[in-house]
Design a protein around this motif. Structure first.
Motif, short mmCIF file in Angstrom:
data_model
loop_
_atom_site.label_atom_id
_atom_site.label_comp_id
_atom_site.label_asym_id
_atom_site.label_seq_id
_atom_site.Cartn_x
_atom_site.Cartn_y
_atom_site.Cartn_z
N SER A 206 0.84 -1.21 0.00
CA SER A 206 0.00 0.00 0.00
C SER A 206 0.86 1.25 0.00
O SER A 206 0.57 2.23 -0.71
CB SER A 206 -0.91 0.00 1.23
OG SER A 206 -1.81 -1.09 1.21
N ASN A 213 1.23 6.53 -7.11
CA ASN A 213 0.13 7.37 -7.59
C ASN A 213 -0.98 7.34 -6.54
O ASN A 213 -1.64 6.32 -6.35
CB ASN A 213 -0.40 6.87 -8.93
CG ASN A 213 -1.36 7.84 -9.58
OD1 ASN A 213 -2.34 8.26 -8.99
ND2 ASN A 213 -1.08 8.20 -10.82
N GLU A 215 -3.93 8.84 -6.37
CA GLU A 215 -5.29 8.70 -6.84
C GLU A 215 -5.59 7.26 -7.26
O GLU A 215 -6.66 6.72 -6.95
CB GLU A 215 -5.54 9.65 -8.01
CG GLU A 215 -7.00 9.76 -8.44
CD GLU A 215 -7.91 10.21 -7.31
OE1 GLU A 215 -9.08 9.79 -7.28
OE2 GLU A 215 -7.45 10.99 -6.43
N VAL A 216 -4.65 6.64 -7.95
CA VAL A 216 -4.83 5.24 -8.34
C VAL A 216 -4.93 4.36 -7.11
O VAL A 216 -5.75 3.42 -7.05
CB VAL A 216 -3.68 4.77 -9.26
CG1 VAL A 216 -3.76 3.27 -9.49
CG2 VAL A 216 -3.73 5.52 -10.59
N ARG A 218 -6.03 5.21 -4.18
CA ARG A 218 -7.34 5.46 -3.55
C ARG A 218 -8.44 4.72 -4.30
O ARG A 218 -9.31 4.09 -3.69
CB ARG A 218 -7.63 6.95 -3.52
CG ARG A 218 -8.96 7.32 -2.84
CD ARG A 218 -9.20 8.80 -2.83
NE ARG A 218 -8.27 9.49 -1.96
CZ ARG A 218 -7.29 10.28 -2.35
NH1 ARG A 218 -7.09 10.46 -3.66
NH2 ARG A 218 -6.49 10.86 -1.50
N LEU A 219 -8.39 4.77 -5.63
CA LEU A 219 -9.41 4.08 -6.43
C LEU A 219 -9.29 2.55 -6.32
O LEU A 219 -10.25 1.83 -6.57
CB LEU A 219 -9.28 4.50 -7.90
CG LEU A 219 -9.61 5.96 -8.20
CD1 LEU A 219 -9.32 6.29 -9.65
CD2 LEU A 219 -11.06 6.27 -7.86
N SER A 220 -8.11 2.09 -5.90
CA SER A 220 -7.90 0.65 -5.72
C SER A 220 -8.42 0.16 -4.38
O SER A 220 -8.31 -1.03 -4.08
CB SER A 220 -6.41 0.31 -5.85
OG SER A 220 -5.93 0.68 -7.13
N GLY A 221 -8.93 1.07 -3.58
CA GLY A 221 -9.48 0.68 -2.28
C GLY A 221 -8.52 0.81 -1.12
O GLY A 221 -8.83 0.39 0.01
N SER A 223 -6.72 2.61 1.90
CA SER A 223 -6.99 3.73 2.81
C SER A 223 -5.75 4.61 2.87
O SER A 223 -4.82 4.35 3.65
CB SER A 223 -7.34 3.20 4.21
OG SER A 223 -7.53 4.28 5.10
#
Length: 332
Positions: A206, A213, A215-216, A218-221, A223
């Motif tokens: 993580s 990245n 944003e990527v 965050r979009l991957s779940g 935290s």
């Protein structure tokens, strides 16, 4: 007449993937840091073959860089996430000062050490909250905390140097096992633990994802806030460990103890970033960077070069490391 174009990354009819070849310059760039370390070893050995590669001197190098390696581990963890921590050296100084003040005040060794580590943990937690949850710039937040931490260290020590610690405490920094100083073992264990976390755990992956990245990630779940908070918290705890061991090694504690470790830890991490192709912070590279700094400092001392020249050389190394890291990033 037809022309066939191969698109890198797209499988061709043969089932093979076209992989762009790296130029000779890129290969040299990737190996530059390791080659620099080898070049330093060869140079100083050629200059002083009777001293440099003896067991005693190699042991001295390991002893000298052991605390720096611990502080550099703390810095690496934060930089893997894409942040920066200017307070790691100050945190180590405060932790050593707290341990020293408690010991001179009559507290037991375990209580003094655990309290000092708790202070580092708390500082890391505060830094993490400021950066991850209040969205402050990591540079600004840790610069402010560094100033407060240094002030706190002066308050704890009352502006003096604390000493006369019990042998059970100084043994942690001055004792030896199989002729190797204890701080070398502690630094090795901490580095291996951090490497295992970064390499094999979900948390480590993580951290790398966030550093790559946000944003990527965050979009991957992932935290993002919690992960960044944990990175700063771990850095604070590791830095405090280094401060306690430094106080034990020197047999004293002061507010400015180990302040140079901030500059050296940054240099080590940036040097390490040039080792791998992605140009990202990585623990293996950081250790190589620490080795370069240790070999350079020891070699210059053996040759009788004064400390001011060493600071100039260190600054040049940081500039070169940042430049190389930037070139690698552009070349990806």
């Amino acid at each position: 007449m037809s022309t066939t174009t191969t698109n890198p990354g797209i499988e061709d009819p043969t089932g093979l993937r076209a992989v762009p070849r790296r130029s000779l310059g890129q290969q040299i760039l990737s190996a530059g840091t390791i080659l620099a370390l080898l070049a330093l070893v060869v140079f100083f050995f050629a200059m002083r073959p009777d001293v440099f590669l003896t067991f005693t001197n190699v042991r001295n190098i390991l002893y000298q860089v052991s605390i720096l390696a611990i502080i550099a581990v703390a810095q690496t963890v934060v930089m893997v996430v894409g942040d920066f921590d200017l307070s790691v050296a100050a945190t180590s100084s405060l932790a050593g000062s707290v341990a020293g003040a408690l010991l001179t005040g009559g507290s037991s060794v375990p209580v003094a050490i655990l309290t000092a580590l708790a202070v580092g943990l708390g500082i890391g937690l505060i830094n993490g909250v400021l950066v991850a949850y209040l969205n402050l710039s990591a540079f600004v937040a840790t610069l402010a905390s560094m100033t407060s931490i240094i002030g706190g260290a002066y308050l704890v020590t009352e502006g003096t140097t604390l000493f006369n610690f019990p042998p059970a405490f100084t043994e942690l920094g001055q004792g030896r096992l199989l002729a190797i100083p204890m701080p070398v073992y502690f630094a090795t264990l901490i580095a291996l633990a951090a490497w295992a976390v970064l390499r094999f755990t979900t948390l480590g992956r993580s951290w790398y994802a966030i550093g790559g990245n946000v944003e990527v990630a965050r979009l991957s779940g992932i935290s993002v806030r919690r992960s960044r908070l944990l990175a700063f918290t771990v850095a604070g705890l590791v830095a405090a460990t280094g401060g306690v061991l430094l106080a034990a090694r020197l047999g004293s504690a002061s507010a400015v103890q180990g302040s140079d470790n901030l500059m050296f830890s940054v240099a080590a991490v940036f040097l390490g970033m040039t080792v791998i192709r992605s140009g990202a912070a990585n623990l293996g590279g950081t250790i190589i960077g620490v080795a370069i700094i240790g070999v350079m400092s020891n070699g210059l001392n053996i040759l009788g070069v004064n400390s001011y020249v060493q600071q100039v050389v260190t600054g040049i190394i940081i500039i070169a490391a940042v430049t190389l890291s930037s070139l690698k990033t552009r070349g990806r």
